[in-house]
Motif scaffolding. Structure first.
Motif, mmCIF file in Angstrom:
data_model
loop_
_atom_site.group_PDB
_atom_site.id
_atom_site.type_symbol
_atom_site.label_atom_id
_atom_site.label_comp_id
_atom_site.label_asym_id
_atom_site.label_seq_id
_atom_site.Cartn_x
_atom_site.Cartn_y
_atom_site.Cartn_z
ATOM 1 N N LEU A 6 0.856 -1.188 0.000
ATOM 2 C CA LEU A 6 0.000 0.000 0.000
ATOM 3 C C LEU A 6 0.891 1.237 0.000
ATOM 4 O O LEU A 6 1.549 1.541 1.003
ATOM 5 N N ASP A 8 1.541 5.209 -0.180
ATOM 6 C CA ASP A 8 0.959 6.519 0.111
ATOM 7 C C ASP A 8 1.445 7.503 -0.958
ATOM 8 O O ASP A 8 2.497 8.122 -0.839
ATOM 9 N N CYS A 53 -2.424 4.526 -3.268
ATOM 10 C CA CYS A 53 -3.459 5.142 -2.429
ATOM 11 C C CYS A 53 -3.271 6.660 -2.457
ATOM 12 O O CYS A 53 -2.240 7.161 -2.001
ATOM 13 N N ILE A 117 -5.694 3.346 3.122
ATOM 14 C CA ILE A 117 -4.784 2.375 3.726
ATOM 15 C C ILE A 117 -5.409 1.771 4.976
ATOM 16 O O ILE A 117 -5.380 0.550 5.179
ATOM 17 N N ILE A 135 3.064 -1.228 4.163
ATOM 18 C CA ILE A 135 2.709 0.176 3.934
ATOM 19 C C ILE A 135 3.978 0.945 3.607
ATOM 20 O O ILE A 135 4.956 0.885 4.352
#
Length: 288
Positions: A6, A8, A53, A117, A135
């Protein structure tokens, strides 16, 4: 659900743009794509598919708390960067990624990347699946998600895995202390503290420790009425378990329904955009 990386998007892009003072479309595109390639190559074997994301507009937290991130506009004005152009390029490249790279790109009105997320991580706990998740972000807000054994976080700024001994205690203290970077005061201070240049009321560690030690009891009994009201304010803004149900469901549904572009489109895209240094590494954009 499946194993996931994921990423950012805005945090990865803006951290580089600010440090390197980038304003040029080609340089920003290359920086974003090269970062995605690098993190995909590093983590795809264990964590599988990359999911981009991205922040949307009209964020629900601003509806709930108008002071949320209200002071950031001035900071951008003082930076000397052309933010209108930067956001144009970020939006353009995000759309290009969705059309040409083999990743799901989740970008939803009223949602921040934090919501996306957070929702996908919480959804990974359903039905006992617990798939591995990495992440990619330096944002400490995601430390609260480390309470789940299937979740890890890599910080691009520190260039190492983010490690905290007690994510639950970290979240409680984070809620109590607020987040000045997001315009969220500590729970002893007024809503408008940061937009009116007030000083926060000091909050002692011993007080937080007392609240934490007695958190199994009715927290309302431990705090003043105003502190408890502000605790609820900060919890709504910071705790990713507080994402409104309609927004949470929308994120999960869009994730499940979205089909990523075919990997064969990547090479043509890199050629079209004259990303010469990335063409020879085209395979590193493919999912694991």
């Amino acid at each position: 659900m499946t194993t996931m990386i994921l990423l950012d998007y805005s945090q990865i892009a803006l951290s580089n743009i600010i440090v390197q003072k980038l304003n040029d479309e080609e340089l920003i595109r290359h920086m974003i794509l090269n970062s995605i390639r690098m993190y995909n190559k590093r983590h795809r074997a264990m964590y599988g598919q990359m999911v981009i994301c991205a922040d949307g507009k009209n964020i629900w937290r601003k509806e709930y708390f108008p002071e949320y991130k209200a002071h950031r506009k001035k900071g951008r004005e003082d930076s000397g960067l052309d933010w209108q152009e930067i956001f144009r390029v970020l939006n353009l490249v995000r759309e290009e990624i969705q059309q040409n790279l083999p990743y799901k790109v989740i970008h939803i009105d009223r949602c921040e990347a934090d919501d996306i997320i957070g929702a996908l991580v919480y959804n990974s706990q359903e039905f006992g699946l617990h798939e591995k998740i990495m992440i990619i972000s330096s944002d400490k807000d995601f430390i609260q998600l480390h309470k789940f054994k299937n979740v890890k976080q890599w910080s691009p700024i520190q260039k190492k895995q983010v490690m905290v001994k007690n994510p639950r205690s970290y979240l409680f203290e984070h809620i109590c202390r607020g987040d000045p970077g997001d315009g969220i005061p500590n729970i002893l201070s007024d809503d408008d503290t940061f937009i009116t240049d007030k000083r926060q009321i000091p909050l002692r560690q011993s007080v937080i420790h007392f609240w934490m030690e007695n958190s199994d009891n009715n927290q309302k009994m431990n705090m003043t009425e105003e502190a408890y009201r502000n605790y609820q304010r900060n919890k709504m803004l910071i705790d990713l378990n507080e994402i409104p149900e309609d927004i949470y469901n929308n994120i999960v549904n869009i994730f499940n329904e979205q089909k990523p572009a075919h990997k064969m489109k990547v090479l043509n895209y890199l050629i079209k955009k004259r990303c010469r240094n990335l063409i020879e590494s085209v395979e590193e954009f493919y999912n694991g």
